[in-house]
Design a protein around this motif. Structure first.
Motif, PDB file in Angstrom:
ATOM      1  N   LEU A  32      39.031  43.119  13.252  1.00 46.49           N
ATOM      2  CA  LEU A  32      39.830  42.293  12.238  1.00 46.49           C
ATOM      3  C   LEU A  32      39.764  40.703  13.028  1.00 46.49           C
ATOM      4  O   LEU A  32      40.003  39.618  12.164  1.00 46.49           O
ATOM      5  N   THR A  48      49.156  46.986   2.757  1.00 48.30           N
ATOM      6  CA  THR A  48      49.005  47.703   4.064  1.00 48.30           C
ATOM      7  C   THR A  48      49.601  48.928   4.026  1.00 48.30           C
ATOM      8  O   THR A  48      50.714  49.227   3.707  1.00 48.30           O
ATOM      9  N   ILE A  53      49.171  43.782   9.210  1.00 48.76           N
ATOM     10  CA  ILE A  53      48.139  42.804   8.620  1.00 48.76           C
ATOM     11  C   ILE A  53      48.745  41.421   8.746  1.00 48.76           C
ATOM     12  O   ILE A  53      49.766  41.077   8.469  1.00 48.76           O
ATOM     13  N   GLY A  82      44.445  41.975  12.297  1.00 49.80           N
ATOM     14  CA  GLY A  82      45.381  43.292  12.194  1.00 49.80           C
ATOM     15  C   GLY A  82      46.081  43.178  13.678  1.00 49.80           C
ATOM     16  O   GLY A  82      45.343  42.582  14.674  1.00 49.80           O
ATOM     17  N   VAL A  86      44.807  49.611  11.790  1.00 48.72           N
ATOM     18  CA  VAL A  86      45.175  49.403  10.681  1.00 48.72           C
ATOM     19  C   VAL A  86      44.532  50.026   9.339  1.00 48.72           C
ATOM     20  O   VAL A  86      43.215  50.506   9.602  1.00 48.72           O
ATOM     21  N   CYS A  88      44.190  49.602   5.076  1.00 48.14           N
ATOM     22  CA  CYS A  88      44.913  48.892   3.913  1.00 48.14           C
ATOM     23  C   CYS A  88      43.911  48.943   2.812  1.00 48.14           C
ATOM     24  O   CYS A  88      42.797  49.547   2.964  1.00 48.14           O
ATOM     25  N   ARG A 220      55.557  42.450  14.307  1.00 46.18           N
ATOM     26  CA  ARG A 220      54.336  43.004  14.924  1.00 46.18           C
ATOM     27  C   ARG A 220      54.576  43.911  15.811  1.00 46.18           C
ATOM     28  O   ARG A 220      54.060  45.056  16.000  1.00 46.18           O
TER      29      ARG A 220
END
Length: 273
Positions: A32, A48, A53, A82, A86, A88, A220
């Motif tokens: 990503l 998500t 994200i 990301g 992740v 999504c 995060r």
């Protein structure tokens, strides 16, 4: 497939003659991070399921924890990256079919009903029957998106080079508790000029802007399973309770409660509230 970054996929999605096209994506941080800035004709909703994200547009970074989604209007240049592994769901939506949806980038809360609808949309045929059950599901999705609560999970990014340098300094050293005057001097500004420029460019005082940055960084780290205590120390708070108080004022809930209402790892420290 890495979210929506392949140019051939972008062109294809825009050409699909449906109001909604859904894709499920599992990707890692490295993939990503390589996402180039891009845009597409259709608007995009990134929901998500696991991990964090981040969506970066010209003037802001949006953080999207589990059970949230970011809305990206059609034609808006952006990049998506990301934090860790992740998962999504991306929905590409033709704007004329949903005039009541947001016209600006925003982060929204996904209700239990909307979550099930998005999961169902991800299983639909690409060229679903617009007059059948799938078409009615798409209509309900649009109705739910139009009333979904918006969360302030955005870090405004100033355009002035000196303020951009300040942003980089704050991100590099979030635990630095220097005064406003000291931060201003590091980018060759007076305290008064710094305060005025921030008010003009991001609509926030220095203190609120820095707290917003701490919320973004905290989400995060907490969503990867770090403790409230560890995150509080990393951000320069003298105690976990001080960090929790700040988080509650900014987000409306203490961090443990905020993340416990979303699937995925929750903070392991009881001081999270």
């Amino acid at each position: 497939m890495y979210l929506d970054v392949r140019s051939d996929w972008l062109s294809y999605v825009d050409e699909v003659p449906r109001a909604l096209v859904a894709t499920n994506t599992v990707a890692n941080l490295k993939a990503l991070e390589q996402s180039p800035r891009h845009a597409h004709q259709k608007a995009q909703l990134v929901f998500t399921l696991r991990g964090i994200i981040n969506c970066e547009v010209e003037d802001a970074v949006w953080v999207v924890p589990p059970q949230c989604a970011v809305w990206i209007p059609g034609g808006l240049p952006h990049t998506v990256f990301g934090s860790g592994v992740v998962e999504c769901i991306s929905l590409f939506i033709e704007p004329p079919e949903a005039p009541s949806l947001p016209d600006k980038c925003c982060t929204i809360t996904v209700s239990g009903l909307l979550r099930h609808l998005l999961m169902r949309a991800n299983e639909m045929p690409e060229r679903y029957d617009v007059d059948g059950p799938d078409g009615r599901i798409v209509s309900v999705i649009f109705d739910e998106l139009a009333v979904a609560p918006i969360e302030d999970l955005r870090l405004p990014i100033p355009s002035d080079p000196r303020l951009k340098k300040l942003t980089d300094l704050l991100i590099a050293a979030p635990a630095d508790r220097a005064s406003v005057a000291e931060w201003a001097s590091r980018v060759a500004l007076s305290e008064r000029s710094l305060s005025r420029m921030l008010a003009e460019e991001v609509g926030m005082s220095f203190g609120r802007w820095r707290r917003q940055l701490h919320v973004v960084l905290a989400l995060r780290h907490l969503s990867t399973g770090q403790t409230v205590q560890a995150v509080a120390m990393d951000l320069g708070y003298e105690s976990a309770s001080g960090f929790v108080t700040m988080f509650r004022k900014m987000v409306g809930k203490p961090p443990a409660r905020y993340l416990s209402e979303r699937p995925g790892p929750a903070p392991r420290d009881h001081d999270g509230g």
